[in-house]
Design an enzyme around this catalytic site. Structure first.
Site, PDB file in Angstrom:
ATOM      1  N   ARG A   1      26.687 -13.527  15.424  1.00  0.00           N
ATOM      2  CA  ARG A   1      26.870 -11.998  15.433  1.00  0.00           C
ATOM      3  C   ARG A   1      27.522 -11.661  17.129  1.00  0.00           C
ATOM      4  NH1 ARG A   1      24.553  -7.780  16.028  1.00  0.00           N
ATOM      5  NH2 ARG A   1      27.156  -6.818  15.463  1.00  0.00           N
TER       6      ARG A   1
ATOM      7  N   CYS B   1      26.379 -26.549  21.177  1.00  0.00           N
ATOM      8  CA  CYS B   1      27.649 -27.833  22.344  1.00  0.00           C
ATOM      9  C   CYS B   1      28.395 -26.528  21.965  1.00  0.00           C
ATOM     10  CB  CYS B   1      28.084 -29.036  21.788  1.00  0.00           C
ATOM     11  SG  CYS B   1      26.213 -29.745  22.092  1.00  0.00           S
TER      12      CYS B   1
END
Length: 465
Positions: free
Chosen positions: A362, A393
């Site tokens: 979110r 990453c």
């Protein structure tokens, strides 16, 4: 155009965080309205829920971990059922669904709204009475419609003229009558993030009232002998704190309801005003209680119906986040920390945890704000502006953008993020091939697994190449 892949999540708050964020006098003090009812700090500073400590939970179930306060979730479900007495309350399963959650919701007297075949499968497995289920979604497949009708779901919310024909065809083939509602767009944009405001015209959900598509859909439903029209359905968005938006939507939707009565001679027995009720993620949020929402919406509908000279239809609402969201926190273990210089010589501490955007999308998806606290111990260290980030990453892999945390937070500490019971496990992914976390329910001093942690074997089992 965004100049950075993390967009507004980077550097927007300034050297001391956003304006609403206040440096606490005591970082050990819980902001009570952000946590479920049975979360507390023990005398030694450890966070506990329903009598079970954070370190015990981490040791037994691992981290990251979704921790559900069962009695809190059940209590929120009851609060909506009682506040909206005389209405039908459908739990929006998309917020978070598991077999255990579906059973709790049913035991507390709520119905359930599902929007895919997968959600339907979980609900049926949990023993939810099919007549208490509604099937939603803007692109239901023929197989999903067929399975729903074969199971005997109580209603299907049609979202386009094409779906009217699709549901009618499948129902006729099966020799059943499909009970349907027509989802309409009322042209109301909720005061919320652009991507979760779902009632303005330029979006994928529903049929326009102003363009006449909604009325045409109703007319076509009434012409199909395999369909039974229950009424209209409206949903204006998510994370809504008051009833102001519902007032405008109810005015427009009930005007269409009255037109159907007058022009088509059909009195639709039901009306669904959707959900989207907000919760407190941080100190800036001040949501309404179920009773305040019910009182406001009841007064709005009754006033509009009086003005239109129509009877009040049977009403329904669809809370999801407001039930599951506050009942759950996510528990993480700290892996690394580092200091980053900000404008004006200030510093921000980056605290990296063993989860991230794969278990809470979110923040990256909606620019959402969260709070957090040190969960494994107390601290008297000076508060420092901190950002909790994940292990993925991606520069935008942020869990909590800004929070004041003790300056001595270190590897091995546990951090808890409240308000993660909605749209966190539901949106969870295997990005970077990270297995999704477990979900545990805690009640009366005991914790039990309700969704097990994924393993690398689970990931490899799907890879047939």
């Amino acid at each position: 155009m965004r100049s950075h892949e993390a967009g507004a999540l980077h550097g927007q708050a300034g050297s001391r965080g956003p304006a609403w964020l206040r440096e606490p006098d005591d970082t050990n003090e819980l902001v009570r309205h952000l946590w479920s009812d049975h979360v507390e700090r023990r005398e030694d500073g450890e966070l506990a829920v329903a009598g079970v400590g954070a370190t015990e939970l981490a040791a037994e179930f691992g981290t990251p971990l979704y921790v559900v306060d069962e009695d809190d979730l059940r209590g929120r479900a009851r609060a909506f059922r009682e506040a909206f007495a005389g209405w039908d309350v459908y739990y929006a399963a998309k917020a978070f669904l598991s077999t255990a959650i579906a059973r709790w919701i049913t035991e507390e007297g709520l119905r359930m709204d599902v929007c895919t075949g997968g959600e339907l499968a979980v609900a049926l497995r949990a023993g939810v009475p099919p007549e208490n289920l509604g099937l939603h979604g803007n692109n239901k497949s023929i197989s999903e419609i067929r399975r729903s009708l074969e199971a005997g779901v109580g209603r299907i919310i049609v979202d386009s003229l094409l779906e009217v024909e699709r549901v009618a065809t499948v129902a006729a083939e099966l020799g059943v009558t499909a009970r349907v509602m027509v989802r309409v767009t009322a042209g109301v944009e909720a005061h919320t993030h652009e991507y979760i405001a779902t009632a303005h015209e330029d979006q994928k959900f529903g049929l326009s009232i102003t363009e006449g598509d909604a009325f045409e859909a109703v007319r076509q439903v009434l012409e199909r002998p395999s369909l039974e029209l229950l009424g209209l359905h409206s949903h204006i968005g998510s994370q809504i704190f008051d009833t102001a938006g519902f007032e405008v939507a109810a005015h427009r939707v009930l005007a269409l309801h009255a037109r159907i009565c007058a022009d088509l001679g059909y009195v639709a027995p039901e009306l669904d005003l959707g959900g989207g009720y907000g919760i407190a993620y941080t100190t800036q949020d001040d949501p309404s209680t179920p009773q305040q929402l019910a009182d406001g919406m009841r007064e709005i509908v009754e006033r509009e119906c009086r003005g239109l000279g129509v009877a009040v239809p049977r009403l329904s609402v669809e809370p999801g986040r407001a039930i599951s969201g506050p009942s759950t926190f996510t528990l993480y273990e700290v892996g690394t920390t580092k200091e980053v210089a900000l404008d004006g010589g200030a510093m921000r501490r980056y605290v990296a945890v063993d989860g991230g955007m794969s278990d809470n999308m979110r923040t990256a998806l909606y620019d959402a704000d969260y709070s957090c606290t040190l969960a494994s111990r107390a601290s008297t260290a000076t508060p420092v502006l901190s950002r909790v980030v994940g292990k993925h990453c991606e520069s935008g892999d942020i869990v909590v953008k800004d929070e004041f945390m003790p300056s001595d937070v270190a590897p091995g500490d546990l951090i808890a993020v409240p308000g993660t019971g909605a749209y966190c496990r539901s949106l969870a992914s295997n990005y970077n091939h990270v297995p999704r976390p477990a979900v545990v329910a805690v009640k009366d001093g005991a914790a039990r697994l309700i969704v097990r942690r994924e393993t690398e074997d689970d990931l490899l089992r799907l890879d047939v190449g």
